[in-house]
Design an enzyme around this catalytic site. Structure first.
Site, PDB file in Angstrom:
ATOM      1  N   HIS A 415       0.790  -1.430   0.115  1.00  0.00           N
ATOM      2  CA  HIS A 415       0.189   0.223  -0.424  1.00  0.00           C
ATOM      3  C   HIS A 415       0.919   1.478   0.199  1.00  0.00           C
ATOM      4  O   HIS A 415       1.945   1.483   0.511  1.00  0.00           O
ATOM      5  CB  HIS A 415      -0.854   0.233   0.929  1.00  0.00           C
ATOM      6  CG  HIS A 415      -1.918   1.245   1.751  1.00  0.00           C
ATOM      7  ND1 HIS A 415      -2.034   2.299   2.239  1.00  0.00           N
ATOM      8  CD2 HIS A 415      -3.067   1.809   0.818  1.00  0.00           C
ATOM      9  CE1 HIS A 415      -2.771   3.391   1.620  1.00  0.00           C
ATOM     10  NE2 HIS A 415      -3.332   2.692   1.030  1.00  0.00           N
ATOM     11  N   GLU A 417      -0.084   4.887   0.459  1.00  0.00           N
ATOM     12  CA  GLU A 417      -1.116   6.180   0.242  1.00  0.00           C
ATOM     13  C   GLU A 417      -0.014   7.749   0.583  1.00  0.00           C
ATOM     14  O   GLU A 417       1.132   8.015   1.221  1.00  0.00           O
ATOM     15  CB  GLU A 417      -1.246   6.384   1.719  1.00  0.00           C
ATOM     16  CG  GLU A 417      -2.472   7.731   1.896  1.00  0.00           C
ATOM     17  CD  GLU A 417      -2.863   8.300   0.571  1.00  0.00           C
ATOM     18  OE1 GLU A 417      -3.117   9.055  -0.310  1.00  0.00           O
ATOM     19  OE2 GLU A 417      -4.079   7.164   0.412  1.00  0.00           O
ATOM     20  N   GLU A 510     -16.391   1.962   1.844  1.00  0.00           N
ATOM     21  CA  GLU A 510     -16.285   2.639   3.060  1.00  0.00           C
ATOM     22  C   GLU A 510     -16.921   3.690   3.741  1.00  0.00           C
ATOM     23  O   GLU A 510     -17.072   4.523   5.060  1.00  0.00           O
ATOM     24  CB  GLU A 510     -13.960   3.355   3.231  1.00  0.00           C
ATOM     25  CG  GLU A 510     -14.232   4.859   2.207  1.00  0.00           C
ATOM     26  CD  GLU A 510     -13.885   3.987   0.575  1.00  0.00           C
ATOM     27  OE1 GLU A 510     -13.726   4.829  -0.133  1.00  0.00           O
ATOM     28  OE2 GLU A 510     -14.247   2.928   0.607  1.00  0.00           O
TER      29      GLU A 510
END
Length: 706
Positions: A415, A417, A510
């Protein structure tokens, strides 16, 4: 010459000009049902029209450009020459909704030249398919013109009906809006401005983002989008509600007075219109991928389509956090002993997800919050340099985790970000991808939450289009596939660069966990299937079993039934499908979990069995290699009964069907966990009636019986 001779000559010339203006250049689809006409008018303005089944769908619509470094390019044209050709072949998806893709169209190319002294040249190319068309502009190499600074592209879509339209605003920074359903004449994109509470949002005019889908009173279905978006700005469509006209409106930048900068020769992305007489054929269309160039990467078998779990949903629930609780000391992230103890990406927690995945036919584990910098990832103006993408927090042992995953046959999904700090990410991509290559990681989820840095750029402008594309191209050199969040919209580039596997680009799962407006309503995904999904794969993160999650957040919930969460693994396509809920919620529900264990992610064939935009949809997909079929159906807030035929199944083959459907008292809000699981034997001659509850759905696994 006497006057009596001049007058007849003028009449002959005028008649010749009149005949030339009336001449229509026509190209049809292979089945002749779709007809595109092209010409220039008396002022030399190029225009086109589109008809489908003898009905005009797009009336006279003009084409052109406005520049900051040159005169506008929209009239005083003459047609130099035109050419037509037919193209018909079949290509294979290395992964996808199907294996074989037919690519059959008629091409029409028109070469234009200004009659003014500048004599600039412009080509327009149409590709007309049975299910729609694409057209683009080509700027050929020419003397005296080397660079185009495009202020605006003036492509029109002049519609002939006030269509029922499913739309989100033409936001330059996000696509994470709920869809509105209105007449075309009632679109008001700026009405979204006071309602948005997102990290970034910029809606400068009454325009819509694409794909935007429309339904006519007599069943005509249209969807407008673009294909092969490369080194150009994303296109929104400005809405003239009075004249029912759409016009291209490119995403700009605060740092330049132009929206696109290109060196000649170049071509634009394809402007696309999908045209069908029913909703299911919109999903079945391959128009967008077909308009992209063939695979440039070659063998990408190093990427394996997969289901994955991960350290993600628990942060949205508030069970854990992305950050560890470090502090910045002398320019470095330092463990000062003040960790809050809620960090999610710990070695122990990730191993728990690895164990669960290995037991349940799930090949990947996503780990968010593993690297330093999350303490300042959002809310700070200066985010450059915050993340380095290689340094784990003290409680996450990267060596131990990756070795453990390898022993269990599970891949760790990286991941990244970026916090929209693009310069930091660009500088560190080689280092970050090399780390992944070292550990045998072949997939990364990247994120771009926040206002773009450098300041003045937007997520959907040319600067970021190039950033997203270049990141994926570089990743391919390290055998890394990219699943981008907060992305530019998909435009079929997965054909050209098959390591572009999925992306977000919509209001995702989400929002059910933390939005203040009640989350995604039951109609959301029956709209998404006919809008956003037409553009390409969606990382929606389905599979929430604990629908209410009152132990974490009493004011939020998922607005579907449990059966619909299972159906989404078939309905909403992605080659990477998250099993998004917490391990303990799956372990408490082993029977519905069985469908997730069984369902495929890579398909040989797809059949859209029924559907209406915004109401319901049912899709069947055949898994590659096994030949097993899986069926999923979802509905909006209305209950409905679906009659299923299984004539898509193989001849002389029996299947064990396991049916997961809404219980008699199921309801997305009142009783979302009511589910019935049945087994029976089916063949291609079988039929079945299934009731879908309000906000409900069903899922069926069809396993071959030897």
């Amino acid at each position: 010459m006497s006057f009596r001779y001049i007058l007849p000559l003028l009449v002959i010339l005028l008649n010749a000009c009149s005949k030339e203006n009336k001449k229509i250049f026509e190209v049809t689809s292979p089945n002749s049902e779709l007809v595109v006409n092209f010409n220039v008018n008396a002022k030399g303005q190029p225009f086109y029209t589109v008809a489908f089944n003898n009905k005009k769908v797009v009336d006279t619509s003009y084409l052109g450009f406005e520049f900051t470094n040159a005169e506008q390019l929209k009239d005083s044209f003459k047609i130099l020459r035109t050419t037509k050709k037919e193209f018909n072949d079949t290509w294979q998806m290395p992964w996808g909704e199907q294996l074989q893709v037919a690519n059959h169209y008629n091409e029409f190319r028109v070469e234009l030249e200004e009659t003014s002294p500048s004599q600039r040249k412009l080509n327009v190319v149409f590709k007309v398919y049975d299910d729609g068309l694409g057209f683009r502009y080509e700027f050929p190499k020419q003397a005296g013109w080397t660079e185009a600074l495009i202020k605006e592209e003036q492509t029109e879509f002049n519609l002939t009906e006030d269509y029922k339209t499913f739309w989100i605003p033409g936001d330059w920074d996000i696509y994470e809006h709920l869809y509105s359903t209105t007449k075309l004449s009632e679109i008001d994109a700026k009405s979204y401005i006071p309602k948005t509470n997102l990290a970034q949002s910029y809606i400068p005019e009454n325009s819509v983002n694409t794909p935007v889908t429309m339904v006519g009173e007599k069943g005509l279905h249209l969807s407008f989008h673009e294909a092969a978006l490369v080194d150009y700005s994303g296109m929104t469509l400005k809405v003239d509600t009075t004249h029912l006209n759409l016009k291209s409106s490119l995403v700009g930048s605060e740092n330049t007075d132009y929206k696109v900068k290109r060196t000649l020769p170049f071509h634009t992305p394809w402007r696309t219109i999908q045209i069908t007489d029913n909703a299911p054929d919109l999903i079945a269309s391959n128009l967008i991928v077909n308009l992209n160039e063939p695979n440039k990467l070659g063998d990408v078998s190093w990427f394996e389509p997969m289901k994955y779990t991960g350290v993600w949903w628990e942060m949205h629930l508030g069970k854990s956090t992305w950050d560890y609780g470090m502090e910045m000391v002398d320019g470095k992230w330092t463990d000062t002993g003040k960790a809050h103890g809620k960090h999610g990406a710990t070695t122990e927690n990730v191993k728990r997800f690895i164990d669960f995945s290995a037991r349940n036919n799930i090949k990947g584990v996503l780990v968010e919050g593993w690297n330093t910098g999350w303490e300042r990832w959002i809310g700070f103006e200066d985010r450059e340099g915050v993340f380095d993408f290689v340094t784990p927090y003290p409680d996450y042992d990267l060596d131990e985790v990756t070795q453990y995953a390898k022993e269990k046959g599970v891949q760790i999904i990286m991941h990244h970000e970026t916090s929209a700090a693009t310069e930091t990410y660009t500088k560190q991509q080689d280092t970050a991808y090399a780390l992944m290559q070292k550990y045998g990681m072949h997939a990364v989820k990247s994120g771009y939450v926040g206002k773009i840095l450098p300041k003045g750029e937007y997520h959907h402008g040319q600067y970021m289009v190039n950033h997203y594309n270049n990141a994926a191209i570089k990743a391919s050199k390290y055998e890394v596939a990219v699943n981008a969040h907060e992305p530019i919209k998909p435009t079929g580039l997965r054909r050209t660069y098959p390591n572009i596997i999925s992306r977000e680009g919509l209001r995702g799962q989400e929002f059910n966990a933390w939005s203040i407006d009640g989350g995604n309503p039951p109609e959301h995904l029956p709209i998404v299937a006919f809008t956003r999904m037409l553009a390409g794969p969606i990382d929606f993160t389905p599979g929430i079993f604990n629908i209410k999650f009152d132990e974490y957040k009493t004011e939020n919930q998922v607005n579907t039934t449990l059966a619909q969460q299972l159906a989404l693994y078939v309905v909403i396509y992605s080659p990477v499908q998250m099993v998004a809920d917490l391990v303990e919620h799956y372990e408490a529900n082993p029977e519905p979990l069985q469908f997730i264990k069984d369902v495929g992610v890579d398909w040989e064939a797809t059949k859209v069995l029924n559907g209406e935009v915004g109401d319901y949809v049912t899709i069947a997909r055949k898994e590659r290699e096994s030949g097993n079929w899986f069926v999923g159906g979802i509905t909006d807030e209305h209950s409905r009964a679906i009659e299923l035929s299984f004539d898509f199944l193989d001849h002389d083959q029996n299947y064990e069907a396991i049916i997961y459907k809404d219980g008699e008292k199921a309801h997305w809000n009142d009783n979302p966990l009511d589910i019935i699981i049945e087994k029976m034997e089916l063949t291609k001659d079988s039929g079945l009636s299934i009731r879908l509850a309000e906000g409900g759905g069903f899922a069926i696994s069809l396993i071959k019986i030897d």
